[in-house]
Design a protein around this motif. Structure first.
Motif, short mmCIF file in Angstrom:
data_model
loop_
_atom_site.label_atom_id
_atom_site.label_comp_id
_atom_site.label_asym_id
_atom_site.label_seq_id
_atom_site.Cartn_x
_atom_site.Cartn_y
_atom_site.Cartn_z
N LYS A 13 0.83 -1.20 0.00
CA LYS A 13 0.00 0.00 0.00
C LYS A 13 0.86 1.26 0.00
CE LYS A 13 -4.17 1.78 2.11
NZ LYS A 13 -5.21 1.53 3.13
N TYR A 56 -6.45 -10.91 -3.72
CA TYR A 56 -6.88 -9.51 -3.66
C TYR A 56 -6.40 -8.79 -4.92
CZ TYR A 56 -8.44 -10.07 1.12
OH TYR A 56 -9.11 -10.48 2.24
N ASN A 57 -7.19 -7.83 -5.39
CA ASN A 57 -6.90 -7.17 -6.66
C ASN A 57 -5.81 -6.11 -6.60
OD1 ASN A 57 -8.17 -4.98 -5.47
ND2 ASN A 57 -9.84 -4.86 -6.94
N LYS A 59 -5.90 -3.17 -5.04
CA LYS A 59 -6.37 -1.80 -4.87
C LYS A 59 -6.59 -1.44 -3.40
CE LYS A 59 -8.51 -1.68 -9.40
NZ LYS A 59 -9.74 -1.54 -10.17
N PHE A 60 -6.37 -2.42 -2.51
CA PHE A 60 -6.46 -2.23 -1.07
C PHE A 60 -7.85 -1.77 -0.63
CE2 PHE A 60 -2.05 -1.72 -2.32
CZ PHE A 60 -1.47 -2.73 -1.57
N ILE A 61 -8.88 -2.32 -1.29
CA ILE A 61 -10.26 -2.03 -0.90
C ILE A 61 -11.03 -3.32 -0.62
CG2 ILE A 61 -10.39 0.23 -1.99
CD1 ILE A 61 -11.75 -1.07 -4.40
N GLY A 62 -10.30 -4.43 -0.47
CA GLY A 62 -10.93 -5.69 -0.11
C GLY A 62 -11.52 -6.48 -1.26
N GLU A 63 -11.36 -6.00 -2.49
CA GLU A 63 -11.91 -6.71 -3.64
C GLU A 63 -10.98 -7.84 -4.07
OE1 GLU A 63 -12.71 -3.96 -6.80
OE2 GLU A 63 -14.29 -2.96 -5.67
N LYS A 64 -11.58 -8.94 -4.48
CA LYS A 64 -10.82 -10.11 -4.92
C LYS A 64 -11.10 -10.41 -6.37
CE LYS A 64 -11.66 -11.75 -0.32
NZ LYS A 64 -13.00 -11.59 0.18
#
Length: 96
Positions: A13, A56-57, A59-64
């Motif tokens: 991050k 995780y993608n 982007k550090f927003i929890g999306e996988k």
């Protein structure tokens, strides 16, 4: 995995590129797996290193997204079966 082929990076991050550290860790895991003659390895799902079907993608927003972590990719390229802790629990629940 693209990171093993130099086509993708693992970036913290903070922006720090840790790709080489992940690759070094993947090769250490492969070495230990060979040393103990492992055929199946259980790793943590969603990790950029260990994810076996989702990661995780970045982007550090929890999306996988669908994909394999660096260690998973290397182990599979070398003929090892990799399961997530979730797959292991589903397949072996009550056996151990």
């Amino acid at each position: 995995m693209a990171s093993l082929d130099g086509k993708a990076k693992v970036v913290e991050k903070s922006g720090n590129d840790v790709t080489e550290l992940y690759i070094t860790g993947a090769y250490a895991t492969l070495s230990k797996s060979k040393e103990v003659k492992a055929t199946v390895v259980v790793l943590k799902e969603y990790s950029p290193s260990c994810g076996s079907s989702m990661i995780y993608n970045g982007k550090f927003i929890g999306e996988k997204v669908a994909g394999n972590g660096i260690t998973t990719a290397l182990l599979r390229r070398n003929g090892l079966q990799v399961l997530s802790e979730e797959q292991f629990a589903d397949n072996f629940d009550g056996i151990i």
